[in-house]
Design a protein around this motif. Structure first.
Motif, mmCIF file in Angstrom:
data_model
loop_
_atom_site.group_PDB
_atom_site.id
_atom_site.type_symbol
_atom_site.label_atom_id
_atom_site.label_comp_id
_atom_site.label_asym_id
_atom_site.label_seq_id
_atom_site.Cartn_x
_atom_site.Cartn_y
_atom_site.Cartn_z
ATOM 1 N N PHE A 45 52.348 49.297 62.430
ATOM 2 C CA PHE A 45 53.214 48.218 61.948
ATOM 3 C C PHE A 45 53.311 48.230 60.434
ATOM 4 N N ARG A 46 52.168 48.543 59.808
ATOM 5 C CA ARG A 46 52.170 48.578 58.352
ATOM 6 C C ARG A 46 53.111 49.675 57.846
ATOM 7 N N LYS A 47 53.136 50.739 58.588
ATOM 8 C CA LYS A 47 53.989 51.872 58.221
ATOM 9 C C LYS A 47 55.463 51.455 58.161
ATOM 10 N N PHE A 48 55.826 50.529 59.054
ATOM 11 C CA PHE A 48 57.224 50.107 59.139
ATOM 12 C C PHE A 48 57.663 49.335 57.898
ATOM 13 N N LEU A 49 56.681 48.733 57.195
ATOM 14 C CA LEU A 49 57.023 47.897 56.035
ATOM 15 C C LEU A 49 57.568 48.706 54.864
ATOM 16 N N ASP A 50 57.622 49.986 54.992
ATOM 17 C CA ASP A 50 58.223 50.854 53.979
ATOM 18 C C ASP A 50 59.712 50.506 53.833
ATOM 19 N N SER A 51 60.220 50.532 52.591
ATOM 20 C CA SER A 51 61.613 50.121 52.352
ATOM 21 C C SER A 51 62.594 51.017 53.108
ATOM 22 N N LYS A 52 62.209 52.258 53.323
ATOM 23 C CA LYS A 52 63.061 53.193 54.055
ATOM 24 C C LYS A 52 63.374 52.661 55.459
ATOM 25 N N TYR A 53 62.295 52.162 56.127
ATOM 26 C CA TYR A 53 62.478 51.672 57.490
ATOM 27 C C TYR A 53 63.082 50.277 57.520
ATOM 28 N N LEU A 54 62.657 49.458 56.568
ATOM 29 C CA LEU A 54 63.205 48.102 56.514
ATOM 30 C C LEU A 54 64.709 48.160 56.316
ATOM 31 N N ASN A 55 65.130 49.142 55.526
ATOM 32 C CA ASN A 55 66.560 49.295 55.286
ATOM 33 C C ASN A 55 67.306 49.627 56.588
ATOM 34 N N VAL A 56 66.691 50.470 57.413
ATOM 35 C CA VAL A 56 67.305 50.801 58.700
ATOM 36 C C VAL A 56 67.441 49.537 59.555
ATOM 37 N N LEU A 57 66.373 48.724 59.552
ATOM 38 C CA LEU A 57 66.417 47.470 60.303
ATOM 39 C C LEU A 57 67.554 46.586 59.805
ATOM 40 N N TRP A 58 67.629 46.486 58.478
ATOM 41 C CA TRP A 58 68.656 45.648 57.858
ATOM 42 C C TRP A 58 70.062 46.127 58.230
ATOM 43 N N ILE A 59 70.280 47.441 58.152
ATOM 44 C CA ILE A 59 71.605 47.980 58.498
ATOM 45 C C ILE A 59 71.928 47.718 59.969
ATOM 46 N N SER A 60 70.932 47.898 60.822
ATOM 47 C CA SER A 60 71.158 47.683 62.255
ATOM 48 C C SER A 60 71.542 46.240 62.547
ATOM 49 N N VAL A 61 70.776 45.315 61.930
ATOM 50 C CA VAL A 61 71.040 43.900 62.170
ATOM 51 C C VAL A 61 72.412 43.532 61.636
ATOM 52 N N LYS A 62 72.717 44.054 60.444
ATOM 53 C CA LYS A 62 74.004 43.733 59.835
ATOM 54 C C LYS A 62 75.143 44.234 60.726
ATOM 55 N N LEU A 63 75.019 45.454 61.186
ATOM 56 C CA LEU A 63 76.059 46.035 62.028
ATOM 57 C C LEU A 63 76.189 45.267 63.350
ATOM 58 N N ALA A 64 75.042 44.895 63.910
ATOM 59 C CA ALA A 64 75.065 44.142 65.170
ATOM 60 C C ALA A 64 75.727 42.785 64.963
ATOM 61 N N LEU A 65 75.405 42.144 63.825
ATOM 62 C CA LEU A 65 76.018 40.846 63.537
ATOM 63 C C LEU A 65 77.517 41.003 63.365
ATOM 64 N N GLU A 66 77.896 42.037 62.617
ATOM 65 C CA GLU A 66 79.331 42.262 62.407
ATOM 66 C C GLU A 66 80.045 42.478 63.736
ATOM 67 N N SER A 67 79.470 43.312 64.585
ATOM 68 C CA SER A 67 80.148 43.554 65.866
ATOM 69 C C SER A 67 80.189 42.292 66.703
ATOM 70 N N THR A 68 79.107 41.490 66.652
ATOM 71 C CA THR A 68 79.097 40.253 67.430
ATOM 72 C C THR A 68 80.196 39.306 66.950
ATOM 73 N N VAL A 69 80.278 39.133 65.633
ATOM 74 C CA VAL A 69 81.293 38.225 65.085
ATOM 75 C C VAL A 69 82.693 38.734 65.412
ATOM 76 N N LEU A 70 82.898 40.038 65.250
ATOM 77 C CA LEU A 70 84.236 40.573 65.507
ATOM 78 C C LEU A 70 84.611 40.508 66.991
ATOM 79 N N THR A 71 83.652 40.806 67.885
ATOM 80 C CA THR A 71 83.979 40.690 69.309
ATOM 81 C C THR A 71 84.273 39.234 69.662
ATOM 82 N N LEU A 72 83.576 38.310 68.993
ATOM 83 C CA LEU A 72 83.844 36.889 69.256
ATOM 84 C C LEU A 72 85.261 36.530 68.814
ATOM 85 N N ILE A 73 85.606 36.960 67.589
ATOM 86 C CA ILE A 73 86.931 36.636 67.057
ATOM 87 C C ILE A 73 88.037 37.265 67.913
#
Ligand SMILES: Nc1ncnc2c1ncn2[C@@H]1O[C@H](COP(=O)(O)OP(=O)(O)OP(=O)(O)O)[C@@H](O)[C@H]1O
Ligand SMILES: [Mg+2]
Lengths: 275, 349
Positions: A45-73
């Motif tokens: 878990f500590r390994k995941f706290l690296d900015s490299k991985y956190l960035n992947v998480l952030w991009i995934s969440v952002k993309l998922a949110l975008e798709s959710t909002v757009l599919t809703l609209i």
């Protein structure tokens, strides 16, 4: 007694295909070393706290949110239009809308490759009209498009099924009390369809945040979402411990998100949702 | 007369897929009256109400409201409110919000809204229920909320579609009285739909009896009961004996094998007609004194009176009387000329 016996296969099914794998994932995420010689650790878990991985998480969440909002609209008006049709017609419309879902997920996404590719249908038309071909594949837009295309029915269906259940006499009485079309929508239809919206958001956000197929095919080899990261750890790198840890992190993340959305669902009854 | 009229339905017809459900309806409604549309299920009562409310367009004819043609005016622009058959309260709003809905749409100031809503809730006996959810109310309470929600807008006409249909008998009776009182107090025209003849007779100023999309009779409850225009109305309103008869000449009618004096005229000589006699208008006498005779074939105690079926070979007669004659007794029957109602035979449509 009889009922209890009947439920055994189901219990076995759950045990074999859900509980055991989950337990294994949990076990792997908190350990390292070989199977014969496991050591408890939280280093995965500590390994995941690296900015490299956190960035992947952030991009995934952002993309998922975008798709959710757009599919809703996109999906809400579709659901509304279909729900307003006569029963015979709307069944056909929903059928047409849902039919692609019966096709294999991979196939459907591959189809977009032939549409968007360098030598694909769209570029062919563009060139035919005398313009320079565009780079339609292997970027954020293509992945987003793939997500929306694949997940739109999951947004439309739950909203539609809530909308058709709204009693027409409610709309008539709002009209009777002086509400125009817009007011009927904002004050009656929209609030009453919130359970469907919540279900739709859940059904789209969950697979969208964890997908790796769409991003792989339409985003190209180097496109990295959290789903791809997990896939990579298991299949390529061979670090099942880290892969399991990321899976657990993602699951916790999804659970938190769902807990938040269900808070907005003030009307519990008749939601027909997942919770 | 014309000035007193608030709604005028002119030659309204309505077809669904080529099937006529309303046929050339003409009806005018006076200001502040309690008018009831009465008829069996499927006769077109709801359809008539929906045309007045603006939820349906007539295939032919016009709806006149205070002298203006409103046939094509949408419901939200009409000064008419409706209490729907199933109440149709908004499930996502509490009692206060439901009642305030129409006033909120009109963007009235908050304090006026809350004053008028409280006033209205007091009128329907629901003070203190403001915060309650709709799901937590009983049928009768929901009914009152529906009425309050409509009345708070101070409509000129209130339409009510079988509003008491879902309530049990006792609550029904209470609400009938309450509704009638409310109507008198607020002085609004009520157009009320029911298929319960007793309800129609007790509450209304005017009763409109309908059958198969056609108005059979319009009149005061007393008129409708005492002077039914045809056998359908007679059968539908209260209990009746309806037998075949022949009109000999004005004021002379033959039925049950005897000739009687009556008060009806204007029929052709020898015309076949229906004779209607209310069970309470048949008087029991000795066989010698009776205009015609029969044998009692059954007796039922009905509380205030006995109901006897008397056969005279040609027909069975229902009699309501406080005098009881045992089964098998031969009795005589008399009926006063003004209680013999002669009616044209209705052609089966
Ligand atoms: N939208 C519609 N489409 C087709 N037919 C309809 C429609 N609405 C009503 N009808 C028909 O019109 C006739 C009159 O219906 P209406 O609802 O006015 O009857 P009603 O007198 O209110 O009966 P009830 O006492 O059962 O409520 C019925 O035969 C009904 O089937
Ligand atoms: Mg009806």
């Amino acid at each position: 007694m009889k009922l209890k016996v009947l439920s055994y296969p189901y219990v076995v099914w759950i045990a074999v295909f859900i509980v055991v794998p989950l337990a294994l994932v949990l076990l792997y995420s908190f350990t390292d070393g070989d199977l014969e010689d496991l050591n408890f650790t939280i280093s995965n878990f500590r390994k995941f706290l690296d900015s490299k991985y956190l960035n992947v998480l952030w991009i995934s969440v952002k993309l998922a949110l975008e798709s959710t909002v757009l599919t809703l609209i996109l999906g809400y008006p579709v659901a509304l239009i279909i729900a307003k049709e006569k029963p015979s017609k709307r069944n056909t419309m929903i059928f047409l809308f849902v039919m692609p879902m019966w096709m294999n997920f991979l196939l459907r996404t591959y189809a977009w490759l032939t549409l968007l590719g360098k030598n694909g249908v769209i570029n062919f038309i563009i060139e035919f009209l005398g313009f320079k071909p565009l780079d339609l594949l292997y970027n954020d837009g293509a992945v987003l498009l793939g997500m929306i295309y694949n997940f739109l029915p999951f947004m439309v269906l739950p909203i539609y099924s809530v909308l058709v259940k709204i009693d027409n006499s409610l709309i008539e009485s709002a009209e009777d009390l002086g509400a125009n079309k817009f007011q009927i929508f904002t004050r009656i239809i929209l609030p009453l369809s919130i359970p469907g919206i919540i279900t739709g958001i859940t059904m789209v956000f969950m697979p969208a945040v964890s997908t790796f197929v769409i991003s792989r095919l339409l985003g190209g080899g180097q496109y990295m979402l959290i789903g791809n990261l997990i896939e990579q750890q298991f299949l390529w790198v061979g670090d099942w411990h880290f892969g399991s840890a990321i899976s657990i992190i993602m699951m916790v993340f999804i659970l938190i998100t769902m807990a938040i959305t269900s808070k907005f669902d003030t009307q519990k009854e008749g939601s027909g949702g997942l919770w | 007369m014309e000035k007193n009229c608030i709604i005028d339905l002119k030659s309204i017809s309505k077809e669904y897929d080529g099937v006529k459900v309303l046929d050339n309806l003409n009806l005018y409604v006076r200001k502040n009256e309690f008018l009831t549309l009465l008829g069996p299920s499927g006769c077109g009562k709801t359809t008539t109400l929906r045309i007045i409310g603006g939820f349906e367009q007539p295939t032919e004819g016009k709806v006149i409201f205070e002298g203006k043609d409103i046939t094509n005016v949408p419901p939200y622009k009409r000064q008419i409110n409706t209490v729907f058959q199933k109440y149709a309260l908004f499930p996502h709003m509490n009692v206060f919000e439901n009642v305030a809905f129409g006033l909120n749409i009109k963007r009235l100031p908050k304090d006026e809204i809350s004053r008028r809503v409280s006033e209205m809730l007091r009128l329907v006996n629901l003070q203190g229920f403001e915060k309650r959810s709709i799901q937590s109310l009983s049928g009768g309470q929901q009914q009152r909320v529906a009425i309050a929600r409509a009345l708070v807008n101070e409509p000129k006409v209130l339409l009510l579609d079988e509003p008491l249909g879902a309530l049990d008998l006792k609550l029904r009776k209470e609400m009938q009285t309450e509704l009638k009182n409310m109507q008198k107090r607020v002085g609004i025209t009520f157009i009320y739909v029911t298929h319960d003849q007793e309800e129609a007779l007790t509450m209304s100023d005017t009763v409109v009896v309908m059958d198969k999309g056609v108005i059979q009779q319009i009149g005061t409850p007393v008129d409708i009961y005492n002077e039914p225009k045809n056998a359908f109305v007679a059968r539908f309103i209260g209990e009746s004996n309806i037998v075949d008869g022949i009109m000999h000449e004005d004021f002379v009618v033959e039925f049950a094998g005897k000739v009687f004096k009556c008060v009806d005229k204007g029929f052709a000589k020898g015309e076949k007609i229906d004779v209607v006699i209310r069970p309470e208008d048949l008087e029991i006498t000795t066989p010698e004194e009776g205009q015609f005779t029969g044998v009692v074939s059954s007796v039922t105690f009905k509380g205030v009176h006995y109901e006897m079926i008397v056969s005279n070979g040609k027909a069975d007669w229902k009699i309501h009387s406080t005098i009881m004659k045992p089964v098998g007794t031969e009795i005589g029957m008399r009926v006063a000329p003004e209680n013999i109602h002669v009616m044209k035979k209705v052609k089966e449509r």
